[in-house]
Design a protein around this motif. Structure first.
Motif, PDB file in Angstrom:
ATOM      1  N   GLN A  13       0.839  -1.205   0.000  1.00  0.00           N
ATOM      2  CA  GLN A  13       0.000   0.000   0.000  1.00  0.00           C
ATOM      3  C   GLN A  13       0.870   1.250   0.000  1.00  0.00           C
ATOM      4  OE1 GLN A  13      -2.671  -0.367   3.365  1.00  0.00           O
ATOM      5  NE2 GLN A  13      -4.261  -1.253   2.052  1.00  0.00           N
ATOM      6  N   ALA A  14       0.307   2.312  -0.505  1.00  0.00           N
ATOM      7  CA  ALA A  14       1.002   3.594  -0.484  1.00  0.00           C
ATOM      8  C   ALA A  14       1.433   3.933   0.938  1.00  0.00           C
ATOM      9  CB  ALA A  14       0.108   4.689  -1.046  1.00  0.00           C
ATOM     10  N   SER A  85       8.138   4.984   2.168  1.00  0.00           N
ATOM     11  CA  SER A  85       7.136   5.973   1.742  1.00  0.00           C
ATOM     12  C   SER A  85       6.762   5.776   0.278  1.00  0.00           C
ATOM     13  CB  SER A  85       7.673   7.391   1.974  1.00  0.00           C
ATOM     14  OG  SER A  85       8.008   7.586   3.327  1.00  0.00           O
ATOM     15  N   LYS A  87       4.952   5.280  -3.234  1.00  0.00           N
ATOM     16  CA  LYS A  87       3.848   5.965  -3.881  1.00  0.00           C
ATOM     17  C   LYS A  87       3.354   5.130  -5.066  1.00  0.00           C
ATOM     18  CE  LYS A  87       6.093  10.411  -2.930  1.00  0.00           C
ATOM     19  NZ  LYS A  87       6.626  11.662  -3.538  1.00  0.00           N
ATOM     20  N   PRO A  88       2.112   5.312  -5.476  1.00  0.00           N
ATOM     21  CA  PRO A  88       1.619   4.563  -6.646  1.00  0.00           C
ATOM     22  C   PRO A  88       2.491   4.766  -7.883  1.00  0.00           C
ATOM     23  CG  PRO A  88      -0.218   5.530  -5.483  1.00  0.00           C
ATOM     24  CD  PRO A  88       1.032   6.062  -4.823  1.00  0.00           C
ATOM     25  N   ASP A  90       5.561   4.779  -8.027  1.00  0.00           N
ATOM     26  CA  ASP A  90       6.747   3.925  -7.951  1.00  0.00           C
ATOM     27  C   ASP A  90       6.497   2.551  -8.560  1.00  0.00           C
ATOM     28  OD1 ASP A  90       7.326   5.289  -4.690  1.00  0.00           O
ATOM     29  OD2 ASP A  90       8.394   5.804  -6.549  1.00  0.00           O
ATOM     30  N   THR A  91       5.265   2.278  -8.936  1.00  0.00           N
ATOM     31  CA  THR A  91       4.929   0.985  -9.535  1.00  0.00           C
ATOM     32  C   THR A  91       5.697   0.783 -10.831  1.00  0.00           C
ATOM     33  OG1 THR A  91       2.721   0.924  -8.553  1.00  0.00           O
ATOM     34  CG2 THR A  91       3.066  -0.382 -10.542  1.00  0.00           C
ATOM     35  N   VAL A 122       2.438  -0.572  -6.115  1.00  0.00           N
ATOM     36  CA  VAL A 122       2.017   0.223  -4.972  1.00  0.00           C
ATOM     37  C   VAL A 122       0.577   0.638  -5.198  1.00  0.00           C
ATOM     38  CG1 VAL A 122       2.510   2.212  -3.516  1.00  0.00           C
ATOM     39  CG2 VAL A 122       4.378   1.051  -4.732  1.00  0.00           C
ATOM     40  N   SER A 124      -3.016   2.530  -4.166  1.00  0.00           N
ATOM     41  CA  SER A 124      -3.387   3.800  -3.519  1.00  0.00           C
ATOM     42  C   SER A 124      -4.451   3.588  -2.456  1.00  0.00           C
ATOM     43  CB  SER A 124      -3.880   4.774  -4.576  1.00  0.00           C
ATOM     44  OG  SER A 124      -4.963   4.230  -5.281  1.00  0.00           O
TER      45      SER A 124
END
Length: 124
Positions: A13-14, A85, A87-88, A90-91, A122, A124
């Motif tokens: 998860q984010a 940390s 973030k989406p 970073d997918t 990741v 959201s």
């Protein structure tokens, strides 16, 4: 010749964290500069982080600076990427790469060996 195998990817998860590993075999790992790159669907492969042969020089893309940490263990022949940390955005598929010089580069075409990648997703 250097063989590289990434591991540690997954779904998170984010705001969460993951630690990627890249196990190297073959020629002397400690003489190679190493890098992490990533590629999202429909996008070009992009630089994430790099480290020199002696690990006293590290470089990061602006998008991950302060959140990701690259490190290496020359005894275990392993490269790491600690990702916090998340973030989406970073997918992507994350690749480790080895450069046959002691100093790293941000350019993927300057690396000689590549792993097959590990997927990081990741949500959201």
């Amino acid at each position: 010749q250097v063989q590289l195998v990434e591991s540690g990817g997954g779904l998170v998860q984010a705001g969460g964290s993951l630690r990627l590993s890249c196990a190297a075999s073959g020629r002397t790992f400690s003489t190679y500069a190493m890098g992490w790159f990533r590629q999202a669907p429909g996008k070009e492969r992009e630089f994430v982080a790099a480290i020199s042969w002696s690990d006293d020089n590290t470089y990061y893309a602006d998008s991950v600076k302060g959140r990701f940490t690259i490190s290496r263990d020359n005894v275990k022949n392993t490269l790491y990427l600690q990702m916090n940390s998340l973030k989406p955005e970073d997918t992507a598929v994350y690749y480790c790469a080895a450069r046959g010089l002691r100093w790293s580069s941000v350019r993927p075409d300057e690396y000689d060996y590549w792993g097959r990648g590990t997927q990081v997703t990741v949500s959201s």
